[in-house]
Write a protein that holds these residues in place. Structure first.
Motif, PDB file in Angstrom:
ATOM      1  N   ARG A 164       0.815  -1.113  -0.016  1.00 26.04           N
ATOM      2  CA  ARG A 164      -0.077  -0.026  -0.004  1.00 26.04           C
ATOM      3  C   ARG A 164       0.924   1.228  -0.009  1.00 26.04           C
ATOM      4  N   CYS A 174       2.322   1.685  -3.464  1.00 22.08           N
ATOM      5  CA  CYS A 174       1.625   2.280  -4.601  1.00 22.08           C
ATOM      6  C   CYS A 174       1.166   3.739  -4.363  1.00 22.08           C
ATOM      7  N   ALA A 180      -1.688  -2.703  -9.346  1.00 17.89           N
ATOM      8  CA  ALA A 180      -1.574  -3.672  -8.212  1.00 17.89           C
ATOM      9  C   ALA A 180      -2.427  -4.868  -8.612  1.00 17.89           C
ATOM     10  N   SER A 181      -1.779  -6.048  -8.053  1.00 13.19           N
ATOM     11  CA  SER A 181      -2.279  -7.162  -8.083  1.00 13.19           C
ATOM     12  C   SER A 181      -2.472  -7.765  -6.721  1.00 13.19           C
ATOM     13  N   LEU A 211      -6.134   0.017  -2.277  1.00 15.79           N
ATOM     14  CA  LEU A 211      -4.817   0.351  -2.567  1.00 15.79           C
ATOM     15  C   LEU A 211      -4.408   1.740  -2.992  1.00 15.79           C
ATOM     16  N   THR A 271      -6.428  -1.735  -9.300  1.00 13.15           N
ATOM     17  CA  THR A 271      -6.111  -3.300  -8.900  1.00 13.15           C
ATOM     18  C   THR A 271      -6.801  -4.265  -9.650  1.00 13.15           C
TER      19      THR A 271
END
Length: 243
Positions: free
Chosen positions: A12, A15, A27-28, A39, A43
């Protein structure tokens, strides 16, 4: 685009830092938690579907670098991601916060996996698992003991072995919270993975204060040759220089 493999507080922070620097970031998340905290970036949720599909995802989305900020025990995705990036020539960095270390007053025994825990737990003990539900099968040899497994989401199925039950709770938990909980439950043994981090270390402080024995599961080794950093700030600098 920078791909952040997320699932930790470090992810977090990474990001947030990348967005502040104007970088293109995705993000994944694996989808292990049903309602994860946002996040702050686009995502994707769920696995990639395998090695071939993950490599295709990196290629098709123009990924120029991968920041792996998954849980220290997410061994499979970390190993696979490191290998794929090496094969494709995509820069890869692994974010791993420092391990917890025992201090005066701790009663720790280090073990390699949950299966070994039975060797250190009396048949009449009350056991608190702070290891999550995904590795519960490793503790099936504890059947008959009182075993309490804490997880974030409500269970979708009965506990997998006799004597066990779930306790639903969403972190963070204070030292006072953990101390009260362990005392009320009559916990004799706490089993945790050495994930590191201050936020989740409160249970270790509570165990120390109450004289509870801790079985500490050692971390898996990181991928050979991987670039490793300990903080989000280091990962952000790495990505900024890359971009």
């Amino acid at each position: 685009m920078i791909l952040v493999l997320a699932g930790t507080s470090e992810a977090r922070a990474v990001c947030t830092g990348l967005v502040e620097r104007g970088l293109d970031v995705l993000a994944s998340l694996s989808g292990a938690t049903r309602m994860p905290k946002p996040l702050g970036v686009e995502t994707r949720i769920g696995g990639f579907g395998g090695r071939t599909q993950q490599a295709a995802f990196l290629r098709d989305n123009g990924v120029i670098g991968v920041i792996d900020a998954t849980h220290p025990f997410a061994e499979n995705i970390t190993a696979r991601s490191s290998e794929i990036c090496a094969e494709m020539g995509v820069p890869y960095v692994l974010v791993r916060r420092p391990k917890w270390k025992a201090v005066d007053g701790d009663q720790w025994t280090e073990i390699d996996n949950g299966t070994e825990a039975v060797n250190f737990i009396a048949p009449d003990a009350t056991v608190f698992l702070g290891t999550g539900r995904q590795t519960l099968d490793e503790f099936s040899n504890l059947a008959g003991r009182e075993v309490i497994c804490r997880q974030i989401d409500p269970p979708e199925a009965p506990f997998p072995f006799e004597g066990g039950r779930y306790l639903v709770g969403r972190p963070p938990f204070s030292v006072a919270d953990e101390t009260t909980l362990f005392r009320d439950l009559g916990v004799d043994v706490l089993v945790v993975k050495n994930a590191g981090g201050a936020a989740s270390a409160t249970k270790l402080t509570a165990a120390r204060d109450l004289g509870i024995r801790v079985l500490m599961i050692r971390r898996p080794a990181p991928p050979v040759g991987a670039t490793i950093v300990e903080t989000p700030e280091e990962a952000i600098r790495w990505a900024t220089e890359l971009a």
